[in-house]
Design an enzyme around this catalytic site. Structure first.
Site, PDB file in Angstrom:
ATOM      1  N   LYS A   1      40.522  -1.252  46.024  1.00  0.00           N
ATOM      2  CA  LYS A   1      40.012  -0.231  45.111  1.00  0.00           C
ATOM      3  C   LYS A   1      40.708  -0.392  43.779  1.00  0.00           C
ATOM      4  O   LYS A   1      41.853  -0.858  43.720  1.00  0.00           O
ATOM      5  CB  LYS A   1      40.315   1.178  45.665  1.00  0.00           C
ATOM      6  CG  LYS A   1      39.438   2.258  45.084  1.00  0.00           C
ATOM      7  CD  LYS A   1      38.101   2.283  45.806  1.00  0.00           C
ATOM      8  CE  LYS A   1      37.242   3.438  45.399  1.00  0.00           C
ATOM      9  NZ  LYS A   1      36.172   3.669  46.383  1.00  0.00           N
TER      10      LYS A   1
HETATM   11  N1  GLU Z   1      32.613   2.872  45.760  1.00  0.00           N
HETATM   12  C1  GLU Z   1      31.815   2.777  46.949  1.00  0.00           C
HETATM   13  C2  GLU Z   1      32.599   3.243  48.162  1.00  0.00           C
HETATM   14  O1  GLU Z   1      33.552   3.987  48.046  1.00  0.00           O
HETATM   15  C3  GLU Z   1      31.209   1.393  47.132  1.00  0.00           C
HETATM   16  C4  GLU Z   1      32.185   0.273  47.262  1.00  0.00           C
HETATM   17  C5  GLU Z   1      31.539  -1.100  47.262  1.00  0.00           C
HETATM   18  O2  GLU Z   1      30.327  -1.207  47.306  1.00  0.00           O
HETATM   19  O3  GLU Z   1      32.289  -2.065  47.215  1.00  0.00           O
HETATM   20  O4  GLU Z   1      32.256   2.953  49.278  1.00  0.00           O
END
Ligand code: GLU
Length: 425
Positions: free
Chosen positions: A115
């Site tokens: 993240k």
């Molecule tokens: N931000 C989204 C999540 O928390 C998508 C993450 C992604 O597609 O890599 O799942």
């Protein structure tokens, strides 16, 4: 140079990292792993903290802090979103990265979890300023990301335009176009059909699966949705289209309710015109606290973390909580919901539709061949229902909540990858 204050407000509830650690500790205990494995699973593989200076449109300069955390990369490259929000700090990003690891493992994607975030409030900046923040952040974390190492996607405060800037910055620096370095990009530069609504579609699939298990159906079911952004807004729309009655929705400014069901299509037009659900003439005003306490079958918290805590969880009257946001329920909140007989479909399962279609986008970009919307919708439904069935089966067999069952499956898959690969050197 001035330094913008980015201190987050003092949390009145459990921090996301404390929630994530408590959840992991429960799974580790259930699986009987030793302290060494627990430490391996709890500790991010790599983290980076970067300064992101921005030259503002008026010529002044401000400085933001940016982070990228690769929580685990044992099953494949790091995968996870990029968040722009004033509350972002290293611990929040660590928690979100850990949840991505379990989420990807639960839906069986060949990814680890990562993240990123910048502690910036996007509502305070022009598009040109956000572009400069995105490009500078991307250059600063460049050694850590790549199509085979760590793949970004949108999260709170970022969107497909942000992903296009990340992709462009990365590609220009490498000297050729590399679409697979991000997912959730515009279709015109290698995005996937269905990615924009994937998280919401996945929420509806697991809700339907949970209702089916209880011998019920989606049609006629009453739903309240907290958050009317990329996730909540589309979820409300898909719920309504599928015959559910969306009786209350809210955003950060307030909410609206209509017991006979809101006209979601008209509400979306109101939001497009005014920026909020507040003031919609097809319902009565409702506060966020009242929304969480709505007398409905299904409650979907799809805004931010920590909203169902020791204070609010006792007020929940829904029979099913489907977590659209990451980490909306604290450990205490979870215990209260369980005590009150409320079933919770956890975030790491319920909102995995986004990363599932991110995976499809990455596969398509890697093979330079794109699928139809129907293929994507079908593959997404198949993955979500299969993951739900896995988790529900495990919960039944071992007498666990859906959250504990999901975490047990995810944590075990990651631990197995560690064990099979062995420890270097
Ligand atoms: N931000 C989204 C999540 O928390 C998508 C993450 C992604 O597609 O890599 O799942």
């Amino acid at each position: 140079m001035t330094t913008q204050s980015i201190t987050a407000p003092t949390p009145t509830h459990q921090s996301p990292l404390a929630t994530a650690h408590a959840q992991l500790a429960g799974a580790v205990e259930h699986l009987g792993y030793d302290d060494g494995m627990h430490a391996m699973l709890a500790t991010p593989r790599r983290e980076i903290h970067v300064a992101v200076p921005l030259r503002r449109d008026d010529g002044s300069t401000v400085l933001f802090h940016g982070f990228r955390v690769q929580h685990n990369v044992s099953r494949g490259p790091g995968k996870g979103g990029l968040r722009f929000h004033p509350s972002v700090d290293i611990d929040e990003v660590r928690a979100l990265a850990m949840w991505m690891t379990w989420k990807c493992a639960i839906v069986d994607l060949p990814y680890g979890g990562a993240k990123g975030g910048v502690a910036v409030d996007p509502s305070q900046h022009s598009a040109a300023e956000l572009e400069r923040v995105t490009r500078r952040y991307t250059s600063e974390i460049m050694p850590m990301i790549g199509p085979d190492t760590d793949i970004m996607a949108p999260d709170m405060g970022t969107d497909e335009r942000t992903m296009a800037w990340v992709m462009d910055t990365y590609s220009v620096n490498r000297g050729y176009t590399i679409p697979a370095v991000v997912t959730g990009k515009p279709i015109a530069v290698g995005g996937s059909l269905g990615r924009g609504t994937a998280t919401s579609a996945g929420i509806v699939h697991v809700t339907e699966a949970a209702l089916r298990e209880a011998g019920e159906q989606l049609e006629g079911t009453t739903v309240a949705v907290q958050g009317f952004g990329k996730v909540g807004g589309h979820a409300a729309q898909i719920f309504a289209r599928r015959g559910a009655r969306v009786v209350a929705v809210s955003d950060q400014y307030g909410g609206v309710r209509a017991d006979d069901g809101l006209d979601v299509a008209r509400l979306l037009e109101h939001v497009a015109a005014t920026g909020s659900v507040v003031g919609f003439d097809g319902g009565d005003p409702v506060s966020n606290a009242e929304l969480l306490a709505s007398d409905v079958d299904v409650l979907v918290p799809a805004a931010i973390q920590g909203v169902l805590d020791a204070e609010t969880a006792p007020t929940v009257r829904a029979r099913l909580v489907v977590e659209g946001a990451n980490g909306p329920t604290t450990t205490e909140g979870d215990a209260i919901l369980a005590k009150n007989g409320i079933t919770v479909v956890p975030d790491v399962l319920a909102n995995a539709g986004g990363v599932v279609v991110s995976y499809f986008e990455w596969v398509q970009a890697n093979q330079a061949y794109w699928w139809t919307a129907e293929e994507i919708a079908q593959k997404l439904e198949h993955r979500m229902v299969a993951a739900y069935d896995d988790v529900a089966g495990q919960a039944r067999r071992e007498g666990l909540s859906l959250r504990d069952a999901a975490l047990t499956i995810g944590v075990k898959r990651v631990a197995e990858a560690h064990q099979i690969r062995g420890l270097y050197p």
